[in-house]
Design an enzyme around this catalytic site. Structure first.
Site, PDB file in Angstrom:
ATOM      1  N   LYS A  85       1.012  -1.227   0.247  1.00 22.74           N
ATOM      2  CA  LYS A  85      -0.060  -0.230  -0.542  1.00 22.74           C
ATOM      3  C   LYS A  85       0.877   1.603   0.033  1.00 22.74           C
ATOM      4  O   LYS A  85       2.251   1.176   0.186  1.00 22.74           O
ATOM      5  CB  LYS A  85      -1.146   0.132   1.008  1.00 22.74           C
ATOM      6  CG  LYS A  85      -0.190  -0.116   2.542  1.00 22.74           C
ATOM      7  CD  LYS A  85       0.579   1.464   3.260  1.00 22.74           C
ATOM      8  CE  LYS A  85       1.276   0.890   4.078  1.00 22.74           C
ATOM      9  NZ  LYS A  85       2.031   2.479   4.906  1.00 22.74           N
ATOM     10  N   GLY A 103       7.378   0.923   4.706  1.00 24.67           N
ATOM     11  CA  GLY A 103       6.452   2.134   4.741  1.00 24.67           C
ATOM     12  C   GLY A 103       5.046   1.654   3.672  1.00 24.67           C
ATOM     13  O   GLY A 103       3.969   2.491   3.837  1.00 24.67           O
ATOM     14  N   LEU A 104       5.484   0.618   3.158  1.00 22.76           N
ATOM     15  CA  LEU A 104       4.704  -0.206   2.431  1.00 22.76           C
ATOM     16  C   LEU A 104       3.798  -0.777   2.692  1.00 22.76           C
ATOM     17  O   LEU A 104       3.206  -1.165   2.368  1.00 22.76           O
ATOM     18  CB  LEU A 104       5.557  -0.184   0.697  1.00 22.76           C
ATOM     19  CG  LEU A 104       6.621   0.088   0.026  1.00 22.76           C
ATOM     20  CD1 LEU A 104       7.088  -0.168  -0.805  1.00 22.76           C
ATOM     21  CD2 LEU A 104       5.284   1.722  -1.064  1.00 22.76           C
ATOM     22  N   GLY A 105       3.956  -1.683   3.995  1.00 20.36           N
ATOM     23  CA  GLY A 105       2.982  -2.096   4.452  1.00 20.36           C
ATOM     24  C   GLY A 105       3.375  -3.349   4.328  1.00 20.36           C
ATOM     25  O   GLY A 105       2.578  -4.525   4.554  1.00 20.36           O
ATOM     26  N   GLY A 106       4.827  -3.484   3.653  1.00 19.48           N
ATOM     27  CA  GLY A 106       4.887  -5.232   3.814  1.00 19.48           C
ATOM     28  C   GLY A 106       4.820  -6.384   4.528  1.00 19.48           C
ATOM     29  O   GLY A 106       3.818  -7.138   4.610  1.00 19.48           O
ATOM     30  N   ASP A 139      -2.103  -1.500  10.882  1.00 18.81           N
ATOM     31  CA  ASP A 139      -1.528  -1.614   9.392  1.00 18.81           C
ATOM     32  C   ASP A 139      -2.321  -2.880   8.704  1.00 18.81           C
ATOM     33  O   ASP A 139      -2.095  -3.030   7.294  1.00 18.81           O
ATOM     34  CB  ASP A 139      -0.526  -0.897   8.673  1.00 18.81           C
ATOM     35  CG  ASP A 139      -0.129   0.229   8.584  1.00 18.81           C
ATOM     36  OD1 ASP A 139      -1.244   0.694   9.270  1.00 18.81           O
ATOM     37  OD2 ASP A 139       1.274   0.553   8.353  1.00 18.81           O
TER      38      ASP A 139
END
Ligand code: C5P
Length: 343
Positions: free
Chosen positions: A10, A98-101, A136
């Site tokens: 995301k 910060g990509l919600g991995g 998240d």
């Protein structure tokens, strides 16, 4: 038999940090948007007991600290299931990016586990378990364009917007989210006392006002969207209904209308002064024609939204020439998200 799932990432389209709450979380307002970049997760349930995490990537924790481990721990009793759960993570997304991995990995694991066991949890139960593991996670049970409130865990689907080309730059910098929140508190506390830092020349309005401001921007955008929808229904053709988007292509307008209403990511104020090279990545994306570029979450990933796939591809190669890892991809609508999770 192992169940294989895609674990999509995301980005945050604006992120506003509110007051620190008694439970240790910050009140938050954000719009999440799923994108087409993903990890791959394989889950199998065999005889015995326990949870095993496998990954060739040494940065992936193999113990209880892994979000996949924690979600299985909560999900097995809720599903009234027994067995040894083996989770294999093919890591492609950055860790602490910060990509919600890690959050996406956990939700993908839950969905794969349900399928492996041929059992399904009620939707509200899935959401409860997901939010227990992290703020998240719940967004990945919705997909597409999502409003995140509370501490980010309370999620509501927004109108499903068309896919838009984007570039995701992933500089090799790991940023701890709790540390970024603590830095924010130091800055916001300082600015309330009228101490301006180099990056925060303006005194910030009180946190509660800034939270309501985000709400107003979002309501205005949603109002514009529904007005444009009714005009479209009457005339039979698309029109954005929001003045800033006049003259642009149709597919791109709703999302760009949102980002152009002035939303921003508060984390930029604490992360950019620490890592000026990230601000530079944002500038490169803007110079390459991004309609909007921003830090995602607490970073270090930076994204740019583009009017065409061509422009995104060019911008990504420009960044790579500057030795910044970057890929051209696209945002993922809710329908695409759910159609592509399982093979
Ligand atoms: O929920 P998650 O595990 O991602 O949160 C990690 C930490 O980040 C929390 O313990 C808290 O310190 C911080 N956080 C916060 N406010 C939020 C989300 C996270 O302060 N809205």
């Amino acid at each position: 038999m192992a169940i294989t799932v895609r674990s999509f990432a995301k980005i945050n389209l604006g992120l506003r940090i509110g007051p620190l709450r008694p439970d240790g979380f910050h009140e938050l307002r954000t719009v999440y948007q799923t994108i087409a970049l993903h990890d791959i997760i394989h889950v199998q349930v065999g005889r015995g007991s326990g949870i095993e995490i496998r990954s060739e990537d040494p940065r992936v924790p193999k113990d209880k600290s892994n979000t996949c481990y924690r979600i299985v721990q909560l999900a097995m009793p809720a599903l009234q299931a027994r067995g040894r759960v083996i989770i294999e993570i093919e890591k492609r997304l950055p860790v602490q990016g910060g990509l919600g991995g890690a959050s996406a990995n956990a939700v993908a694991t839950l969905l794969a586990l349900e399928r492996a066991l041929k059992k399904t949890l009620p939707a509200h139960e899935r959401l409860r378990i997901a939010s227990e593991v992290g703020s998240d996670l719940p967004l990945f049970l919705i997909g597409g364009t999502i409003l995140g409130i509370g501490h980010g865990e309370e999620v509501y689907p927004l109108p499903d917007l068309p896919a838009i080309p984007c570039v995701i730059a992933t500089p090799d910098i790991g940023i701890s989210t709790p540390k970024a929140f603590a830095d924010w508190d130091a800055l916001a506390g300082g600015s309330r006392a009228h101490i301006s830092s180099a990056d925060s020349k303006l005194t910030l309005p009180p946190a509660s006002d800034r939270i309501s401001e985000f709400g107003h921007v979002l309501s205005a955008w949603l109002g514009g969207l529904s007005q444009s929808q009714s005009k479209q229904d009457k005339s039979g053709r698309a029109s954005s209904g929001v003045p800033v988007s006049k003259g642009r292509g149709r597919a791109e307008t709703p999302l760009l209308d949102l980002v152009r209403t002035g939303i921003e990511n508060d984390f930029e104020r604490v992360v950019f002064p620490k890592y000026p090279e990230l601000r530079e990545v944002k500038r490169v994306l803007e110079r390459a024609g991004a309609a909007y570029a921003s830090l995602s979450g607490s970073g270090s990933a930076i994204y740019g939204l583009f009017a065409s796939r061509d422009a995104a591809v060019k911008a990504a190669s420009r960044l790579r020439a500057d030795v910044t890892p970057a890929v051209a991809t696209a945002t993922l609508t809710r329908r695409q998200y759910w159609n592509q999770i399982f093979d």
